[in-house]
Motif scaffolding. Structure first.
Motif, mmCIF file in Angstrom:
data_model
loop_
_atom_site.group_PDB
_atom_site.id
_atom_site.type_symbol
_atom_site.label_atom_id
_atom_site.label_comp_id
_atom_site.label_asym_id
_atom_site.label_seq_id
_atom_site.Cartn_x
_atom_site.Cartn_y
_atom_site.Cartn_z
ATOM 1 N N ARG A 1 -47.023 -6.590 45.491
ATOM 2 C CA ARG A 1 -47.309 -5.443 44.632
ATOM 3 C C ARG A 1 -47.222 -4.148 45.437
ATOM 4 N NH1 ARG A 1 -51.788 -7.031 43.069
ATOM 5 N NH2 ARG A 1 -50.987 -8.269 41.333
ATOM 6 N N LYS A 2 -47.762 -4.151 46.645
ATOM 7 C CA LYS A 2 -47.708 -2.956 47.490
ATOM 8 C C LYS A 2 -46.278 -2.615 47.878
ATOM 9 C CE LYS A 2 -52.390 -3.391 49.381
ATOM 10 N NZ LYS A 2 -53.217 -3.806 50.540
ATOM 11 N N GLU A 3 -45.471 -3.644 48.105
ATOM 12 C CA GLU A 3 -44.055 -3.421 48.442
ATOM 13 C C GLU A 3 -43.330 -2.741 47.283
ATOM 14 O OE1 GLU A 3 -40.135 -6.137 49.484
ATOM 15 O OE2 GLU A 3 -42.110 -6.903 50.065
ATOM 16 N N ALA A 4 -43.622 -3.204 46.058
ATOM 17 C CA ALA A 4 -43.014 -2.595 44.877
ATOM 18 C C ALA A 4 -43.513 -1.162 44.689
ATOM 19 C CB ALA A 4 -43.325 -3.426 43.637
ATOM 20 N N LEU A 5 -44.786 -0.931 44.953
ATOM 21 C CA LEU A 5 -45.349 0.413 44.833
ATOM 22 C C LEU A 5 -44.757 1.356 45.872
ATOM 23 C CD1 LEU A 5 -49.066 -0.538 44.113
ATOM 24 C CD2 LEU A 5 -47.564 0.742 42.572
ATOM 25 N N ASP A 6 -44.464 0.834 47.051
ATOM 26 C CA ASP A 6 -43.826 1.645 48.091
ATOM 27 C C ASP A 6 -42.467 2.159 47.624
ATOM 28 O OD1 ASP A 6 -45.939 1.398 49.830
ATOM 29 O OD2 ASP A 6 -45.068 -0.262 50.976
ATOM 30 N N ALA A 7 -41.788 1.354 46.805
ATOM 31 C CA ALA A 7 -40.488 1.772 46.264
ATOM 32 C C ALA A 7 -40.660 2.836 45.186
ATOM 33 C CB ALA A 7 -39.745 0.559 45.705
ATOM 34 N N LEU A 8 -41.792 2.801 44.483
ATOM 35 C CA LEU A 8 -42.059 3.778 43.428
ATOM 36 C C LEU A 8 -42.534 5.122 43.979
ATOM 37 C CD1 LEU A 8 -43.887 1.547 40.793
ATOM 38 C CD2 LEU A 8 -41.754 2.786 40.418
ATOM 39 N N LEU A 9 -43.178 5.107 45.131
ATOM 40 C CA LEU A 9 -43.790 6.323 45.680
ATOM 41 C C LEU A 9 -42.797 7.484 45.807
ATOM 42 C CD1 LEU A 9 -46.541 6.512 48.356
ATOM 43 C CD2 LEU A 9 -44.663 8.133 48.410
ATOM 44 N N PRO A 10 -41.638 7.303 46.441
ATOM 45 C CA PRO A 10 -40.720 8.447 46.557
ATOM 46 C C PRO A 10 -40.198 8.948 45.210
ATOM 47 C CG PRO A 10 -39.688 6.410 47.366
ATOM 48 C CD PRO A 10 -41.140 6.122 47.163
ATOM 49 N N ILE A 11 -40.101 8.058 44.234
ATOM 50 C CA ILE A 11 -39.657 8.452 42.895
ATOM 51 C C ILE A 11 -40.688 9.389 42.266
ATOM 52 C CG2 ILE A 11 -39.231 7.599 40.553
ATOM 53 C CD1 ILE A 11 -38.149 5.002 41.854
ATOM 54 N N GLN A 12 -41.969 8.980 42.333
ATOM 55 C CA GLN A 12 -43.033 9.817 41.772
ATOM 56 C C GLN A 12 -43.159 11.132 42.545
ATOM 57 O OE1 GLN A 12 -46.636 7.904 40.019
ATOM 58 N NE2 GLN A 12 -45.029 8.362 38.565
ATOM 59 N N ARG A 13 -43.076 11.057 43.858
ATOM 60 C CA ARG A 13 -43.185 12.271 44.678
ATOM 61 C C ARG A 13 -42.094 13.273 44.305
ATOM 62 N NH1 ARG A 13 -43.048 10.260 50.041
ATOM 63 N NH2 ARG A 13 -40.783 10.233 49.818
ATOM 64 N N TYR A 14 -40.880 12.775 44.112
ATOM 65 C CA TYR A 14 -39.747 13.632 43.748
ATOM 66 C C TYR A 14 -40.014 14.347 42.422
ATOM 67 C CZ TYR A 14 -35.007 14.870 42.226
ATOM 68 O OH TYR A 14 -33.903 15.542 41.769
ATOM 69 N N ASP A 15 -40.524 13.602 41.438
ATOM 70 C CA ASP A 15 -40.818 14.201 40.133
ATOM 71 C C ASP A 15 -41.927 15.246 40.224
ATOM 72 O OD1 ASP A 15 -38.890 12.807 38.765
ATOM 73 O OD2 ASP A 15 -40.224 11.241 38.059
ATOM 74 N N PHE A 16 -42.962 14.938 40.990
ATOM 75 C CA PHE A 16 -44.068 15.883 41.130
ATOM 76 C C PHE A 16 -43.614 17.167 41.833
ATOM 77 C CE2 PHE A 16 -46.930 11.940 41.103
ATOM 78 C CZ PHE A 16 -47.181 12.066 39.749
ATOM 79 N N ILE A 17 -42.731 17.044 42.803
ATOM 80 C CA ILE A 17 -42.197 18.237 43.473
ATOM 81 C C ILE A 17 -41.494 19.126 42.450
ATOM 82 C CG2 ILE A 17 -40.415 19.053 45.094
ATOM 83 C CD1 ILE A 17 -41.158 16.639 46.876
ATOM 84 N N GLY A 18 -40.682 18.502 41.587
ATOM 85 C CA GLY A 18 -39.974 19.261 40.559
ATOM 86 C C GLY A 18 -40.928 19.950 39.597
ATOM 87 N N ILE A 19 -41.982 19.251 39.196
ATOM 88 C CA ILE A 19 -42.961 19.815 38.264
ATOM 89 C C ILE A 19 -43.749 20.949 38.922
ATOM 90 C CG2 ILE A 19 -45.134 19.308 37.073
ATOM 91 C CD1 ILE A 19 -43.888 16.578 36.329
ATOM 92 N N PHE A 20 -44.194 20.755 40.171
ATOM 93 C CA PHE A 20 -44.944 21.805 40.874
ATOM 94 C C PHE A 20 -44.086 23.060 41.064
ATOM 95 C CE2 PHE A 20 -47.646 18.306 43.018
ATOM 96 C CZ PHE A 20 -48.625 18.427 42.052
ATOM 97 N N ASN A 21 -42.812 22.866 41.378
ATOM 98 C CA ASN A 21 -41.922 24.021 41.541
ATOM 99 C C ASN A 21 -41.726 24.753 40.219
ATOM 100 O OD1 ASN A 21 -41.358 23.941 44.329
ATOM 101 N ND2 ASN A 21 -39.831 22.338 44.067
ATOM 102 N N ALA A 22 -41.582 23.988 39.136
ATOM 103 C CA ALA A 22 -41.391 24.602 37.816
ATOM 104 C C ALA A 22 -42.626 25.380 37.380
ATOM 105 C CB ALA A 22 -41.058 23.532 36.779
ATOM 106 N N MET A 23 -43.814 24.896 37.771
ATOM 107 C CA MET A 23 -45.070 25.519 37.342
ATOM 108 C C MET A 23 -45.659 26.421 38.425
ATOM 109 S SD MET A 23 -45.124 24.245 34.347
ATOM 110 C CE MET A 23 -46.689 24.860 33.750
#
Length: 512
Positions: free
Chosen positions: A211-233
């Motif tokens: 489960r942690k291995e799968a979450l490690d793969a998700l982390l950069p995806i979520q981080r990328y989206d949050f960067i986009g949202i923070f920049n937009a706001m």
């Protein structure tokens, strides 16, 4: 729809009528699965996604479609809420509609429409027409801009928006949003096949390590989206809700889709089917969802908080102002939030130490469980903010499903028949019942923590009478779908004129 079309022609082409969930119009080819919607849209075709009901796994196809039509649901069902966030034409609760998934057809009486046939939706009236009808795009006038300036100069309530992507965040800012009151992280997982597989791999993992291995793969995806949202706001607060839906909603339901998933993950079909069956719940709305997921699987919290804070630190390093607010959904007890808030702050501090950056952040909760409203003073001791999730709070307080109540609500609202309810409580806040709970919660919580920020992120945040209620009762902000932001700005100004600060306080005291 072009107003020049003769009424007689519209009458001839009328196929069915449902509940108008999101105004506007859309035309396209009928498809019956989210996968086909994405596939056909990628080929350059305009499509209308038709489903009995939608769930989070349909989000990719919903986004690709020009419009959405469902046989069940009401104005606050999944399809309606998600489509409203995009300003996408949507009709729900078309109960005369019979959908045959095997034949890929839908019918009303003797009239049958096949996959690939064209239809047109009128999201303002709830009408569905056969064939493609000409559409026109509305434009804003200079008078609109003047009116909004007047409204903004008067109102005291802040108006935020409910969005999940950088693109939607940018659009919401153009419409006047002053922050994000609800960012639903689960919707980020359905943008691409890669993301869907990553979350599905995490859900079906046998061990903590997998489960942690799968979450490690998700982390950069979520981080990328949050960067986009923070920049937009840039410089505006962003409230991010951690994972909320029950896990089975992320998984496919048909045998064909399950076989495809098994192949993609290198698992046997029987193993995948068995695990999906095991995750199903008799009443998922009250089941293993919301903050309960992070109590059982704290590694989900660790990944999401790390992604939020890494994105915040990265943005701050390049000069973007960031104000993340991390929100735990479905909390019902002080100790529950205490455990989650402690872990949230531990991970946040860990990330800031690693990055050598300090970011101001808040940790709070949605108040959507009646027990949480009753124990608001205790929960306020460990929360920086409350956001009233009035969709679920209404469901639980009235014991009515927002997806099914449309079948009998008219009987409750019909003055000649019963007159039990004055209006649809999922569209306009039930001020006598749910409103009393909210006022009680604020009255309990504020003396405990005067700095507690109070907001609302349910669909009521875009309803004028509900916005007036929020103004009277001292809310800091309302949050609604992007295309309802102008309505909220105007309603907040009208409430401020009707109930200036002193009058608002006297009114709240008198009503309480």
């Amino acid at each position: 729809i072009d107003p020049l079309i003769a009424k007689d022609e519209l009458k001839k082409k009328l196929f069915a009528t449902g509940i108008p969930a999101v105004p506007g119009a859309a035309t396209g080819h009928v498809v019956f699965t989210a996968q086909d919607a994405e596939k056909w849209a990628a080929e350059g075709k305009d499509v209308i996604l038709v489903r009995k009901e939608t769930s989070p796994e349909d989000v990719g196809g919903m986004h690709a479609a020009k419009g959405i039509l469902t046989a069940t649901g009401g104005k606050t069902s999944h399809a309606a809420v998600v489509a409203r966030g995009w300003g996408k034409c949507c009709i729900v609760g078309c109960e005369d509609l019979h959908i045959d998934m095997k034949a890929k057809t839908m019918s009303v009486g003797d009239t049958v429409i096949k996959e690939g046939d064209k239809i047109t939706l009128n999201g303002t009236t709830g009408e569905i027409f056969r064939d493609e009808l000409p559409l026109i795009r509305p434009t804003q006038s200079e008078e609109y801009n003047t009116l909004m300036k007047w409204a903004d100069s008067v109102r005291t309530l802040k108006v935020r928006t409910n969005v999940d992507t950088p693109y939607d965040a940018e659009n919401a800012v153009k419409l006047g949003a002053e922050g994000i009151g609800l960012c639903r992280t689960e919707h980020m997982f359905f943008d691409t096949e890669e993301r869907r597989l990553a979350i599905q791999r995490m859900i079906l993992a046998e061990s903590n390590e997998a489960r942690k291995e799968a979450l490690d793969a998700l982390l950069p995806i979520q981080r990328y989206d949050f960067i986009g949202i923070f920049n937009a706001m840039d410089g505006k607060p962003v409230t991010i809700r951690l994972l909320d839906p029950p896990l089975h909603e992320f998984l496919p339901h048909t045998e064909t889709e399950q076989k495809h998933l098994a192949k993609a993950l290198g698992m046997s079909f029987n193993e995948v089917r068995r695990k999906i069956e095991r995750l199903k719940e008799a009443n998922p709305m009250l089941g293993h969802r919301g903050c309960r997921l992070c109590i059982t699987y704290p590694e989900i919290l660790h990944m999401q908080v790390r992604a939020i804070m890494e994105a915040a630190c990265e943005c701050k390093k390049i000069g973007t102002k960031v104000y993340p607010e991390i929100m735990h959904p479905l909390v019902m007890d002080r100790k529950e939030l205490e455990i989650l808030a402690r872990e949230t702050r531990r991970v946040a501090e860990e990330v800031m130490k690693e990055k050598g950056v300090r970011v101001r952040y808040l940790v709070g909760t949605m108040i959507e469980v009646p027990r949480a409203a009753i124990l608001a003073d205790q929960i306020a001791e460990v929360a920086d903010f409350f956001s009233f999730g009035t969709n679920d709070l209404t469901q639980m307080t009235l014991a009515m499903s927002r997806d099914d109540a449309g079948r009998f609500l008219t009987d409750y609202m019909d003055e000649k028949k019963t007159g039990i309810l004055k209006h649809d409580p999922f569209q306009s806040l039930d001020q006598e019942g749910v409103g009393r709970l909210i006022k009680q919660a604020i009255g309990l919580a504020k003396p405990v923590k005067k700095t507690l920020k109070i907001g609302i992120c349910g669909e009521h945040g875009g309803d004028p009478p509900s916005i007036e209620f929020c103004h009277i009762n001292g809310f800091d902000y309302v949050s609604c779908s992007p295309f309802r932001v102008p309505v909220a700005r105007l309603a907040a100004a009208q409430a401020a004129i009707k109930w200036p600060p002193k009058g608002a306080k006297r009114r709240a005291k008198r009503k309480g």
